[in-house]
Design an enzyme around this catalytic site. Structure first.
Site, short mmCIF file in Angstrom:
data_model
loop_
_atom_site.label_atom_id
_atom_site.label_comp_id
_atom_site.label_asym_id
_atom_site.label_seq_id
_atom_site.Cartn_x
_atom_site.Cartn_y
_atom_site.Cartn_z
N ASP A 166 0.76 -1.14 0.07
CA ASP A 166 0.07 0.09 0.10
C ASP A 166 0.81 1.09 0.04
O ASP A 166 1.74 1.28 0.64
CB ASP A 166 -0.82 -0.13 1.43
N LEU A 167 0.76 2.16 -0.82
CA LEU A 167 1.44 3.36 -1.01
C LEU A 167 1.33 4.05 0.23
O LEU A 167 0.28 4.27 0.69
CB LEU A 167 1.25 4.11 -2.27
N ASP A 224 -4.58 2.42 -4.18
CA ASP A 224 -3.15 2.38 -4.44
C ASP A 224 -2.67 1.10 -3.61
O ASP A 224 -1.56 1.07 -2.88
CB ASP A 224 -2.58 3.65 -3.53
N1 LIG Z 1 -4.79 9.14 -8.93
C1 LIG Z 1 -5.58 8.02 -8.48
N2 LIG Z 1 -5.80 8.01 -7.38
C2 LIG Z 1 -6.42 6.71 -6.96
C3 LIG Z 1 -7.08 5.84 -7.47
N3 LIG Z 1 -7.73 4.86 -6.77
C4 LIG Z 1 -7.75 5.46 -5.50
N4 LIG Z 1 -6.99 6.63 -5.39
C5 LIG Z 1 -6.76 7.33 -4.17
O1 LIG Z 1 -5.83 6.70 -3.31
C6 LIG Z 1 -5.97 7.29 -2.25
C7 LIG Z 1 -5.85 6.01 -1.24
O2 LIG Z 1 -5.30 6.50 0.20
P1 LIG Z 1 -5.45 5.90 1.16
O3 LIG Z 1 -4.66 4.44 0.89
O4 LIG Z 1 -6.67 5.54 1.94
O5 LIG Z 1 -4.49 6.59 2.21
P2 LIG Z 1 -3.11 7.20 1.81
O6 LIG Z 1 -3.17 8.73 1.52
O7 LIG Z 1 -2.22 6.30 0.86
O8 LIG Z 1 -2.35 6.95 3.23
P3 LIG Z 1 -1.78 5.74 3.84
O9 LIG Z 1 -2.47 4.56 3.16
O10 LIG Z 1 -2.33 5.48 5.23
O11 LIG Z 1 -0.27 5.75 3.78
C8 LIG Z 1 -7.24 7.98 -2.11
O12 LIG Z 1 -7.01 9.38 -2.12
C9 LIG Z 1 -7.93 7.64 -3.28
O13 LIG Z 1 -8.68 8.67 -3.99
C10 LIG Z 1 -6.78 5.97 -9.12
O14 LIG Z 1 -7.00 5.02 -9.69
N5 LIG Z 1 -6.13 7.21 -9.35
#
Ligand SMILES: Nc1nc2c(ncn2[C@@H]2O[C@H](COP(=O)(O)OP(=O)(O)OP(=O)(O)O)[C@@H](O)[C@H]2O)c(=O)[nH]1
Length: 421
Positions: free
Chosen positions: A301-302, A344
């Site tokens: 997970d990013l 992510d």
């Molecule tokens: N650009 C883009 N963003 C996406 C996509 N799918 C999901 N996201 C975004 O990915 C983010 C996922 O955030 P999280 O994993 O909940 O939180 P994070 O900011 O990574 O923080 P941590 O996981 O706690 O480190 C959200 O802002 C989603 O809107 C996509 O296909 N493209």
């Protein structure tokens, strides 16, 4: 038989040694092409191809035509070498090949009309052909070839036919005319015209050759050589060209069809943004694993990905997801399966991996992420990774454990690997 007559016969039939060598080379080439066609037919049958029955009957017709020319050459070789007692064997072989070639053309006509027609429904055609062939080989004055007697005339060699020859000849001709006529009528309605044209062409050539040779036998020489030999050559060249055109079209269509199928299959199994496999494919893949489990699962997970989106926009976020996917692709081995699980999150199935191997892969991944092109100056990308060993067939439970390990990695400060107990 006086040798002068033989020599006169050979010269009259246009057969000197050079012409004979030319024929031998031609029959070698057509035999090679016919054999290739047989291999091609077998391949079509193996693939359950609907063109296979067409190719089968066409192959038989072609082999018979080759056999006819080979027999014709053998007759001339027998005459040239003075083996006059052996002439009737290749002579009968040639006639047999012609009858079987015609039977095969009639069968071809049937399968062109209905490719699903079972072979046993076509067997009567070949049975009649074989019966006629049998008549050629029995040395009885009442049958088609009465005996081993033959004449060498200035235009070629002719057997001494029996009383059955006339009716058999007329029956064959009538059948041919009927089938050729039926085919012409169907050809007008046919969707793919090439096979029809090929068959019509074959019939026409053999029909004209038959008429020509009949006149020749009656002493009226139109062309200074055997029409059937010429017909076989013309038929084979024309038929090969037509087959090549027909199958190149079929192949083009099939390649296009395969390409479309692959694109559809790709669409169904790939994540369009990252190009990695999608979640559905990964689930299918994990479902197929052996019950005792194999390797382990990495859950990636990013870190703070939301910040990227919020600060720099979704487009840059998408670019980063693609870059991360490239990093994963370049890091894992070919036998490992990686997918974008969603958002992510990425899941990698490491085949045959223990904790040490997982640690090594995770380190390589984290290093690769760190060196990704920064989306914005000062922003360093990282990810948290959880790993769990697949100890049984329950991959869902394993993934849950990897997810829990991932949360521990996040809680411990991110940018690291945590291994599930
Ligand atoms: N650009 C883009 N963003 C996406 C996509 N799918 C999901 N996201 C975004 O990915 C983010 C996922 O955030 P999280 O994993 O909940 O939180 P994070 O900011 O990574 O923080 P941590 O996981 O706690 O480190 C959200 O802002 C989603 O809107 C996509 O296909 N493209």
């Amino acid at each position: 038989m006086p040798n002068e007559i033989v020599v006169a016969g050979l010269t009259g039939a246009g057969v000197d040694t050079w012409a004979l060598w030319g024929k031998i080379m031609a029959v070698g080439a057509t035999a090679t092409l016919s054999s290739l066609l047989v291999v091609f037919t077998v391949a079509l049958y193996r693939n359950g191809d609907r063109e296979a029955p067409v190719a089968l009957h066409f192959s038989v017709a072609n082999l018979c035509a080759t056999l006819y020319v080979a027999g014709d050459i053998a007759v001339r070789i027998c005459l040239l070498s003075g083996r006059l007692d052996a002439v009737m064997v290749p002579y009968r072989l040639s006639l047999s090949a012609i009858v079987l070639a015609l039977a095969s053309l009639i069968a071809l006509h049937r399968v062109l009309g209905n490719r699903a027609v079972p072979l046993r429904r076509l067997s009567p055609i070949y049975a009649v052909g074989l019966l006629l062939v049998l008549l050629f080989w029995i040395d009885d004055p009442r049958l088609v070839i009465a005996s081993d007697q033959y004449r060498v005339t200035p235009v070629g060699v002719f057997a001494d036919y029996g009383v059955l020859a006339g009716p058999v000849y007329v029956a064959c001709l009538a059948t041919l005319v009927a089938v050729a006529w039926a085919m012409l009528r169907r050809a007008r309605r046919a969707e793919g015209r090439l096979p029809w044209r090929m068959t019509v062409f074959g019939f026409t050539v053999f029909f004209l050759a038959g008429v020509h040779d009949t006149f020749r036998e009656l002493g009226m020489e139109l062309l200074p050589f055997s029409g059937l030999t010429l017909a076989c050559a013309v038929f084979q060249i024309g038929a090969f060209a037509t087959m090549a055109m027909h199958y190149s079209k079929t192949l083009r269509e099939r390649t296009y069809h395969d390409h479309q199928m692959r694109r559809l299959a790709d669409k169904a199994t790939r994540d369009p943004l990252s190009g990695l496999f999608n979640r559905a494919y990964m689930e299918q893949h994990l479902d197929r694993l052996p019950a005792e489990g194999a390797g382990g699962l990495l859950f990636i997970d990013l870190d703070h990905f939301k910040v990227v989106n919020d600060r720099y926009g979704h487009e840059r976020g998408d670019r980063l997801i693609r870059a991360v996917a490239d990093g994963i692709r370049q890091t894992v081995r070919e036998q490992d399966v990686a997918c974008r699980w969603g958002g992510d999150e990425f899941v990698v199935h490491l085949s045959e991996a223990g904790s040490d191997a997982a640690l090594a892969v995770a380190e390589r991944l984290l290093r690769a992420f760190r060196h990704l092109d920064p989306v914005a100056p000062g922003l360093e990308m990282s990810a948290s990774v959880g790993f769990a060993q697949l100890t049984d067939g329950d991959w869902r439970a394993t993934l849950r454990r990897a997810d829990q390990a991932l949360y521990r990695a996040k809680a411990a400060g991110r940018n690291r690997l945590a291994i599930a107990p």
